[in-house]
Design an enzyme around this catalytic site. Structure first.
Site, PDB file in Angstrom:
ATOM      1  CE  LYS A 175      66.800  69.598  -4.564  1.00 12.63           C
ATOM      2  NZ  LYS A 175      67.221  70.695  -3.666  1.00 12.63           N
ATOM      3  CB  THR A 208      58.508  77.195  -3.731  1.00 11.03           C
ATOM      4  OG1 THR A 208      58.821  78.201  -4.717  1.00 11.03           O
ATOM      5  CG2 THR A 208      57.193  76.521  -4.068  1.00 11.03           C
ATOM      6  N   GLY A 210      63.046  78.220  -0.042  1.00 13.44           N
ATOM      7  CA  GLY A 210      63.667  77.310   0.930  1.00 13.44           C
ATOM      8  C   GLY A 210      63.176  75.875   0.879  1.00 13.44           C
ATOM      9  CB  THR A 211      61.111  73.879  -1.525  1.00 15.59           C
ATOM     10  OG1 THR A 211      61.819  74.375  -2.665  1.00 15.59           O
ATOM     11  CG2 THR A 211      59.774  74.568  -1.415  1.00 15.59           C
ATOM     12  N   GLY A 212      64.188  73.467  -1.039  1.00 15.33           N
ATOM     13  CA  GLY A 212      65.336  72.545  -1.149  1.00 15.33           C
ATOM     14  C   GLY A 212      66.041  72.363   0.187  1.00 15.33           C
ATOM     15  CB  CYS A 213      67.050  74.807   2.838  1.00 14.29           C
ATOM     16  SG  CYS A 213      67.934  75.973   1.808  1.00 14.29           S
TER      17      CYS A 213
HETATM   18  N1  LIG Z   1      55.131  73.281  -6.174  1.00 11.90           N
HETATM   19  C1  LIG Z   1      55.510  72.200  -5.496  1.00 11.90           C
HETATM   20  N2  LIG Z   1      54.589  71.300  -5.063  1.00 11.90           N
HETATM   21  C2  LIG Z   1      54.951  70.208  -4.372  1.00 11.90           C
HETATM   22  N3  LIG Z   1      56.231  69.910  -4.062  1.00 11.90           N
HETATM   23  C3  LIG Z   1      57.207  70.769  -4.464  1.00 11.90           C
HETATM   24  C4  LIG Z   1      56.900  71.955  -5.201  1.00 11.90           C
HETATM   25  N4  LIG Z   1      58.060  72.621  -5.458  1.00 11.90           N
HETATM   26  C5  LIG Z   1      59.050  71.888  -4.902  1.00 11.90           C
HETATM   27  N5  LIG Z   1      58.548  70.761  -4.313  1.00 11.90           N
HETATM   28  C6  LIG Z   1      59.295  69.742  -3.584  1.00 11.90           C
HETATM   29  O1  LIG Z   1      60.222  70.451  -2.774  1.00 11.90           O
HETATM   30  C7  LIG Z   1      61.482  69.782  -2.742  1.00 11.90           C
HETATM   31  C8  LIG Z   1      62.559  70.737  -3.263  1.00 11.90           C
HETATM   32  O2  LIG Z   1      62.475  70.721  -4.671  1.00 11.90           O
HETATM   33  P1  LIG Z   1      63.076  71.827  -5.637  1.00 11.90           P
HETATM   34  O3  LIG Z   1      63.419  71.126  -6.906  1.00 11.90           O
HETATM   35  O4  LIG Z   1      62.117  72.974  -5.703  1.00 11.90           O
HETATM   36  O5  LIG Z   1      64.374  72.275  -4.846  1.00 11.90           O
HETATM   37  P2  LIG Z   1      65.232  73.596  -4.936  1.00 11.90           P
HETATM   38  O6  LIG Z   1      65.081  74.225  -6.269  1.00 11.90           O
HETATM   39  O7  LIG Z   1      66.601  73.192  -4.528  1.00 11.90           O
HETATM   40  O8  LIG Z   1      64.607  74.532  -3.834  1.00 11.90           O
HETATM   41  P3  LIG Z   1      65.128  75.997  -3.339  1.00 11.90           P
HETATM   42  O9  LIG Z   1      66.320  76.380  -4.167  1.00 11.90           O
HETATM   43  O10 LIG Z   1      63.946  76.894  -3.509  1.00 11.90           O
HETATM   44  O11 LIG Z   1      65.436  75.839  -1.889  1.00 11.90           O
HETATM   45  C9  LIG Z   1      61.295  68.509  -3.581  1.00 11.90           C
HETATM   46  O12 LIG Z   1      60.989  67.434  -2.726  1.00 11.90           O
HETATM   47  C10 LIG Z   1      60.133  68.841  -4.483  1.00 11.90           C
HETATM   48  O13 LIG Z   1      59.437  67.694  -4.845  1.00 11.90           O
HETATM   49  C1  LIG Z   2      71.282  81.184   2.898  1.00 12.90           C
HETATM   50  C2  LIG Z   2      70.551  80.494   1.809  1.00 12.90           C
HETATM   51  N1  LIG Z   2      70.822  79.183   1.575  1.00 12.90           N
HETATM   52  C3  LIG Z   2      70.156  78.517   0.602  1.00 12.90           C
HETATM   53  C4  LIG Z   2      69.209  79.148  -0.174  1.00 12.90           C
HETATM   54  C5  LIG Z   2      68.499  78.398  -1.308  1.00 12.90           C
HETATM   55  O1  LIG Z   2      67.174  78.282  -1.095  1.00 12.90           O
HETATM   56  C6  LIG Z   2      68.945  80.514   0.101  1.00 12.90           C
HETATM   57  N2  LIG Z   2      68.022  81.202  -0.616  1.00 12.90           N
HETATM   58  N3  LIG Z   2      69.628  81.144   1.091  1.00 12.90           N
END
Ligand SMILES: Nc1ncnc2c1ncn2[C@@H]1O[C@H](COP(=O)(O)OP(=O)(O)OP(=O)(O)O)[C@@H](O)[C@H]1O
Ligand SMILES: Cc1ncc(CO)c(N)n1
Length: 279
Positions: A175, A208, A210-213
């Site tokens: 990502k 943002t 929970g974007t990754g989840c």
């Molecule tokens: N500001 C943004 N605008 C558009 N897309 C975004 C943005 N931030 C994250 N994304 C998208 O969200 C998804 C998760 O990316 P990210 O690299 O932020 O994950 P993460 O750090 O594991 O997230 P988190 O730990 O907050 O749950 C990817 O598909 C990324 O392209």
């Molecule tokens: C419980 C839980 N899982 C994953 C994340 C990562 O976004 C979070 N903040 N909390």
């Protein structure tokens, strides 16, 4: 009608934006029946993590058995797994039930910096879960911990993806949310032979959480329905983009994304097509 099912094995986020709550909302939005095995309860909101209460390994595995022995599942996602003991147990259960549609989101640290995975659990994740994974979805800091290399550029991410495939992972989605100084975000899919780039513009927002989840849960839901990984990632990218763009502005810190935005947009475009046909 067959009903696609998905199981999330992850931590609970009381704030509702990440973890089990984000996963179940996403499964529901994508018409997949969602089930959960909770690994830890977190007291959490948009400002930070106030408490972490891991469950016993027995409690985690019993939840998985309750699903494995009765409802079954078409895909499994793992999120916050917290300890090596939980990872060993979860990996053994996934092997026992021969669940091959496995999406591993290698969650390590929450936005505010709280540790959601113990340092000594990284090796367990690499050795026990990665060889069983259909897809692994690291962000850039996680990719650095998993590979031991610096991950800043797109070329770094390609090299890191290759190293993760060498551990037995079938597909890696590197990502790009943490890339600095760009107006574009490129998520990179690698299947061991070719790279596919999924670009989008970067939404300028602090909401943002929970974007990754949410992204990994969308991939899981689509795989549960029978999609290829490449199609699943394409839909997941659209799902998370809509969820970030139409954010809900909740809380004083990093607010949650909008899990119904994708469906709302699909409904709106279906409605306008229908109107066009009637006119
Ligand atoms: N500001 C943004 N605008 C558009 N897309 C975004 C943005 N931030 C994250 N994304 C998208 O969200 C998804 C998760 O990316 P990210 O690299 O932020 O994950 P993460 O750090 O594991 O997230 P988190 O730990 O907050 O749950 C990817 O598909 C990324 O392209
Ligand atoms: C419980 C839980 N899982 C994953 C994340 C990562 O976004 C979070 N903040 N909390």
């Amino acid at each position: 009608m067959t009903i696609a099912r998905a199981l999330t094995i992850a931590g609970s986020d009381s704030g509702g934006g990440a973890g089990i709550q984000a996963d179940l909302k996403t499964f529901q939005e994508l018409h997949v029946f969602g089930m959960s095995a909770i690994t830890a309860v977190t007291a959490q909101n948009t400002v930070g993590v106030q408490g972490i209460y891991p469950l016993s390994v027995e409690a985690v595995l019993q939840q998985i058995d309750s699903i494995g022995l009765d409802l079954g599942t078409d895909a499994v996602k793992t999120g916050m797994l917290f300890s090596p003991e939980i990872i060993y147990g979860v990996a053994a259960k996934i092997r026992e039930y021969a669940w091959t549609n496995l999406v591993v989101d290698p969650v390590m640290i929450a936005k505010g910096g709280s540790k959601l995975l113990q340092d000594e659990a990284v090796a367990a994740m690499k050795n026990e879960l990665f060889p069983q994974a259909l897809v692994v979805t690291p962000n850039m800091p996680e990719a650095e911990v998993l590979t031991g290399m610096t991950v800043r550029t797109l070329d770094d991410r390609k090299e890191a993806a290759k190293r993760l495939v060498d551990l037995g992972v079938k597909h890696v989605v590197m990502k790009g949310g943490h890339e600095e100084g760009t107006s574009q975000i490129v998520d990179l899919l690698y299947d061991g032979s070719a790279f596919v780039e999924f670009p989008s513009h970067k939404v300028l927002t602090r909401h943002t959480h929970g974007t990754g989840c949410t992204f990994a849960a969308s991939i899981t839901a689509e795989v549960a329905k029978g999609s290829s990984v490449i199609d699943a990632v394409a839909i997941a990218k659209n799902f998370i983009h809509a969820a970030i763009e139409d954010s809900l502005e909740l809380g004083a810190g990093h607010g949650p994304t909008n899990h119904w935005a994708y469906r709302q947009r699909l409904n709106a475009s279906a409605e306008s097509r229908k109107k066009g046909r009637l006119e």
